[in-house]
Write a protein that holds these residues in place. Structure first.
Motif, PDB file in Angstrom:
ATOM      1  N   UNK A 219       3.556  -1.988   9.569  1.00  0.00           N
ATOM      2  CA  UNK A 219       4.431  -1.466   8.520  1.00  0.00           C
ATOM      3  C   UNK A 219       3.711  -1.383   7.175  1.00  0.00           C
ATOM      4  N   UNK A 220       4.020  -0.313   6.399  1.00  0.00           N
ATOM      5  CA  UNK A 220       3.487  -0.186   5.047  1.00  0.00           C
ATOM      6  C   UNK A 220       4.384  -0.900   4.048  1.00  0.00           C
ATOM      7  N   UNK A 224      13.121  -6.047   1.213  1.00  0.00           N
ATOM      8  CA  UNK A 224      12.989  -7.355   0.570  1.00  0.00           C
ATOM      9  C   UNK A 224      13.766  -8.412   1.354  1.00  0.00           C
ATOM     10  N   UNK A 225      14.922  -8.040   1.879  1.00  0.00           N
ATOM     11  CA  UNK A 225      15.741  -8.978   2.658  1.00  0.00           C
ATOM     12  C   UNK A 225      14.956  -9.522   3.854  1.00  0.00           C
ATOM     13  N   UNK A 226      14.214  -8.633   4.517  1.00  0.00           N
ATOM     14  CA  UNK A 226      13.423  -9.044   5.679  1.00  0.00           C
ATOM     15  C   UNK A 226      12.275  -9.959   5.250  1.00  0.00           C
ATOM     16  N   UNK A 261       9.049  -4.042  -0.342  1.00  0.00           N
ATOM     17  CA  UNK A 261       7.813  -4.710  -0.744  1.00  0.00           C
ATOM     18  C   UNK A 261       6.757  -4.495   0.334  1.00  0.00           C
ATOM     19  N   UNK A 262       5.473  -4.493  -0.031  1.00  0.00           N
ATOM     20  CA  UNK A 262       4.444  -4.554   1.011  1.00  0.00           C
ATOM     21  C   UNK A 262       4.605  -5.852   1.801  1.00  0.00           C
ATOM     22  N   UNK A 263       4.442  -5.813   3.110  1.00  0.00           N
ATOM     23  CA  UNK A 263       4.659  -7.029   3.918  1.00  0.00           C
ATOM     24  C   UNK A 263       3.720  -8.160   3.533  1.00  0.00           C
ATOM     25  N   UNK A 319      -6.155  -7.480  -2.637  1.00  0.00           N
ATOM     26  CA  UNK A 319      -5.555  -6.674  -1.573  1.00  0.00           C
ATOM     27  C   UNK A 319      -4.160  -6.192  -1.954  1.00  0.00           C
ATOM     28  N   UNK A 320      -3.394  -7.054  -2.645  1.00  0.00           N
ATOM     29  CA  UNK A 320      -2.069  -6.655  -3.113  1.00  0.00           C
ATOM     30  C   UNK A 320      -2.157  -5.483  -4.084  1.00  0.00           C
ATOM     31  N   UNK A 321      -3.089  -5.580  -5.027  1.00  0.00           N
ATOM     32  CA  UNK A 321      -3.270  -4.510  -6.017  1.00  0.00           C
ATOM     33  C   UNK A 321      -3.639  -3.208  -5.326  1.00  0.00           C
ATOM     34  N   UNK A 322      -4.541  -3.278  -4.339  1.00  0.00           N
ATOM     35  CA  UNK A 322      -4.963  -2.077  -3.622  1.00  0.00           C
ATOM     36  C   UNK A 322      -3.806  -1.459  -2.833  1.00  0.00           C
TER      37      UNK A 322
END
Length: 350
Positions: A219-220, A224-226, A261-263, A319-322
C-alpha cells in the motif's frame, strides 16, 4: 529538468509557424501566383513581427497554463477552465492586433496582407488569422503540458513502486529483526508465569503487529484509523516491555479517520524516540500524539542517550520525507522545541 525540456519545445511552435508560412509561399512564388517583390516585402516587414509576437504569446501561454493547471485543473473545473482559456486567447489576440495596428501605422499592415492576396479581402477576415493562430498555440501548449504531466506521473509511479519495495523490506527488517523478536519473546516468557490473561493478550497484539506489516506492504497510503489500530497493538507491546518507564498519551479523535497516512509512519516516529532517548525509571519516556490543524504531531521529552546508537542509520525520517515527496507537495517537519522533540506528519486527503 522537466521545465527546461518544455521550454525547448516551446521554441518549435513559432518555428512551425515560419514553416507553415514559407513553404506554401515559396511554392506560390515559384508557380508565378505571387510577385517576388511582394513576398520580399512581407518577409522583411511583416514576418519578423509575426514571429516575435508569436514567440512572446507562446511563452505567455505556457506561463499561464502551468499556473492554471494548479489553480483550475481540467479534471475538476472543466467548463470554467475552458472559459478561462478562451478569455485568455481573445485577450492575447486583441493585444496582438492592437500592437500590429500601432506598429504598422493604422491600416497599412492589413493593406499589405490584402495586396499580397491580390484580392479585395475584408479586413474582418484578416482579424481571424491571429485568433486562429493563438487558438492553435494554446492547444499545442496544453497538449505539451498533458504529455509532460503524464510522463512525470509515470516516473513518480515508478519511484513509488521502488519506495514500496523498500518500505516492505525495511518494515520486515525492522519488525522481524533479531532484537525485536528477542525482546518480545523474552517479555512473553516471563509474562506467562506472572499473568496468563495478559500474556494471552500480548500474543494477540504481537500477531496483530506482524499481520499489519505483511498486509500493508503493497500500500502507498492507509487510512489513519487503520494505522492507529496497528499503533495501539505496537504500543501495548512497548508498554509491557518498558512498564512504568514508558507512557503514551493519545489525544487523537475520530475526525482524523477521514485522512490517510503512508503506512508505518507513526511507528517510525515512535521507534526513533525509543532508539535515541534514554528510557528508565529515573528517565521515563513520555510520548504525546495529538492533532494540530491538518497534521498529526508526535512529541516526546528530549533526553538523548549518553552513548548514541551507532547502529542507527537515521534513515527512518529520510524515508518518510521521500514518501511524502512522491505522494504530496507537503512534507513532514522535525524540530526541537524546549525540552520536547516534535515530529509533524501532514494528513493527506482521500
Amino acid at each position: 529538468m522537466k521545465k527546461k525540456k518544455n521550454l525547448i519545445w516551446l521554441f518549435f511552435i513559432p518555428l512551425s509557424v515560419l514553416c507553415i508560412v514559407l513553404i506554401p509561399m515559396t511554392t506560390l512564388v515559384l508557380s508565378g501566383y505571387i510577385a517576388e517583390e511582394k513576398v520580399t516585402s512581407f518577409l522583411t516587414e511583416v514576418l519578423p513581427y509575426v514571429l516575435t509576437s508569436s514567440t512572446i504569446a507562446v511563452f505567455f501561454y505556457h506561463f499561464s497554463v502551468v499556473r492554471l493547471n494548479k489553480v483550475l485543473p481540467w479534471k475538476r473545473y472543466f467548463i470554467i477552465r475552458g472559459i478561462v482559456d478562451l478569455i485568455l486567447v481573445i485577450s492575447v489576440t486583441s493585444l496582438v492586433i492592437s500592437l500590429m495596428h500601432y506598429i504598422f501605422g493604422g491600416g497599412s499592415f492589413y493593406q499589405k496582407l490584402v495586396e499580397l492576396k491580390e484580392v479585395n479581402a475584408p479586413v474582418e477576415g484578416i482579424f481571424a488569422l491571429p485568433l486562429v493562430e493563438n487558438i492553435l498555440f494554446i492547444v499545442a501548449i496544453e497538449f505539451i503540458e498533458v504529455l509532460s504531466e503524464r510522463n512525470e506521473l509515470e516516473l513518480n509511479l515508478e519511484k513509488v513502486e521502488k519506495a514500496q519495495l523498500q518500505t516492505k523490506y525495511s518494515a520486515l527488517k525492522n519488525q522481524l529483526d533479531n532484537h525485536f523478536l528477542f525482546n518480545n519473546l523474552s517479555v512473553l516468557s516471563s509474562l506467562i508465569y506472572e499473568d496468563i490473561e495478559k500474556s494471552d493478550r500480548f500474543i494477540q497484539e504481537f500477531a496483530k503487529v506482524y499481520r499489519y506489516v505483511l498486509t500493508i506492504s503493497e500500500e502507498m497510503l492507509v487510512p489513519v484509523e487503520q494505522e492507529l489500530d496497528f499503533i495501539e497493538a505496537y504500543l501495548f507491546l512497548l508498554e509491557i516491555r518498558f512498564e512504568e518507564s514508558f507512557s503514551v498519551k493519545n489525544d487523537l479523535d475520530t475526525s482524523v479517520n477521514d485522512y490517510l497516512l503512508p503506512p508505518l509512519s507513526l511507528q517510525v516516529l515512535i521507534e526513533n524516540a525509543i532508539k535515541h532517548n534514554r528510557i528508565s525509571k529515573r528517565y521515563p519516556l513520555h510520548i504525546h500524539i495529538f492533532q494540530e490543524g491538518d497534521r498529526i504531531v508526535v512529541a516526546n521529552n528530549y533526553q538523548l542517550r549518553d552513548t548514541p546508537d551507532t547502529t542507527s542509520t537515521h534513515t527512518g525520517q529520510k524515508n518518510l520525507v521521500e514518501k511524502y515527496k512522491l505522494l504530496s507537495d507537503r512534507s513532514p517537519n522535525f524540530f526541537i522545541q524546549g525540552d520536547q522533540y516534535i515530529a509533524e506528519l501532514p494528513l493527506l486527503s482521500q
